[in-house]
Design an enzyme around this catalytic site. Structure first.
Site, PDB file in Angstrom:
ATOM      1  CE  LYS A   1      -5.216  17.801 -49.123  1.00  0.00           C
ATOM      2  NZ  LYS A   1      -3.943  17.325 -49.629  1.00  0.00           N
TER       3      LYS A   1
ATOM      4  CE  LYS B   1      -2.397  22.491 -44.295  1.00  0.00           C
ATOM      5  NZ  LYS B   1      -1.765  21.238 -44.401  1.00  0.00           N
TER       6      LYS B   1
ATOM      7  CE  LYS C   1       3.918  21.709 -50.402  1.00  0.00           C
ATOM      8  NZ  LYS C   1       2.998  20.625 -50.088  1.00  0.00           N
TER       9      LYS C   1
END
Ligand code: TYM
Length: 335
Positions: free
Chosen positions: A115, A197, A200
């Site tokens: 991130k 992965k 959302k």
């Protein structure tokens, strides 16, 4: 809450609509475990603030995620279901645990590294401290078991480390929690890049399938899913990540073992297979969509559930927090 039952804590960030990854990796385990455990199911809204959110959209997503929990079969009467930000003990324990955490162990977390790469030059401090808040969530409730997808294993390991470190430094206080990772569906991959992965918060909506996507959207997303060119439906994570991911999704939805799915589709093309996977996902998620629409019509019920949930959660959380204050030497109080 029963004294004989063990305790579960888990949560999902309102950073987007629940995907089939979240459902198969976590929510479905919660639903299956709710009768046998005392469960705390939290909408971890403070975690979502580690990246910038639009306030109006954030508010809408928070309520929707709570309604999605109910729509997925979690019972607000049986479980303690609440928003993390409504129980201030989470933030406070997070600070206290920050004081026994090390820069090195935080900066080594895989999710932080990924991130922070995306964040560019100004990496928010929240991203670094994120796993400490997660440890606080879990440790406040004397949690025995944490049902999560495989991607949270490293964060959970850190929660165990911090619990043990605190117990060593200040005497036995926290239970050291165990992960619960399902055998099937623990790591659902992106449909557009099956080596990463399913998330959302992905920018491309074709990368994920949300549990609220309508059937025609689900079918289209699977029809477009990235596979490969050799047209063989076999499980081979190394060489055929796209097909392997579709096999795992199909298996997780239908309960059929991978080997019998491979047998059933031997000699058939990807088109047929993708259609079957889409249909299995539509069938699994249809009852959730139906319930979600009903629940969202009764905002007063949702508010009542989360208000009561926060009251119950606060009772347990504040007791743990008072104990931690005492152990760390803060001035005595009867707050
Ligand atoms: P979050 O919001 O990213 O994901 C929620 C849950 O869904 C699982 N999951 C997946 N499982 C299978 N395949 C996938 N592609 C997939 N993507 C997500 C996650 O493992 C998780 O169980 N840090 C957590 C939230 C959290 C938490 C906690 C969890 C905060 N405090 C305390 C447990 C206990 C997170 O970001 O989850």
């Amino acid at each position: 809450m029963s004294d004989e039952k063990k305790t579960i804590f888990s949560g999902i960030q309102p950073s987007g609509c629940v995907t089939i990854g979240n459902y198969l990796g976590a929510l479905r385990s919660w639903k299956n475990l709710q009768d046998d455990y005392n469960c705390y199911f939290c909408v971890v809204d403070l975690h979502a603030l580690t990246v910038k959110q639009d306030p109006a959209e954030m508010r809408r997503r928070c309520i929707e995620l709570y309604a999605e929990y109910i729509a997925c079969g979690l019972d607000p009467e049986k479980n303690v279901m609440f928003f993390q930000s409504h129980v201030p003990a989470h933030s406070e324990l997070s600070w206290l645990l920050t004081c026994i955490s090390y820069m090195g162990e935080m900066s080594r977390m895989t999710q932080f590294k990924e991130k922070s790469k995306k964040a560019g030059s100004n990496v928010g401090l929240g991203l670094l401290c994120y796993p400490v808040l997660m440890a606080a969530d879990i440790l406040l409730y004397n949690t025995d078991l944490v049902p999560v997808g495989a991607d949270q294993k490293q964060h959970l390991e850190l929660s165990r480390t911090l619990a043990a470190r605190f117990n060593n430094a200040y005497s036995d206080t926290f239970k050291v929690p165990e992960p619960y990772i399902p055998a099937n569906g623990a790591r659902i991959m992106s449909l557009t890049d099956p080596t990463s992965k399913m998330s959302k918060s992905a920018e491309n909506p074709n990368a994920y399938v949300s549990i609220l996507d309508e059937p025609d959207v689900i079918m289209k997303k699977f029809a477009r899913a990235v596979t490969d060119s050799d047209n063989k439906i076999v499980h081979d994570a190394q060489n055929k990540p796209g097909v392997t991911n579709l096999l795992e999704i199909y298996s997780a939805c239908t309960g059929e073992p991978i080997s019998s799915i491979e047998d059933a589709f031997a000699g058939k093309g990807y088109g047929d297979f993708k259609k079957a996977v889409g249909e299995a996902v539509v069938e699994t998620t249809q009852p959730i969509r139906d319930r979600f629409k009903t629940i969202m019509q009764d905002k007063a019920y949702i508010e009542k559930c989360y208000t009561e949930g926060a009251q119950k959660a606060s009772c347990t959380a504040n007791k743990t927090l008072a104990k931690v204050h005492r152990k760390m030497g803060l001035a005595p109080h009867k707050l």
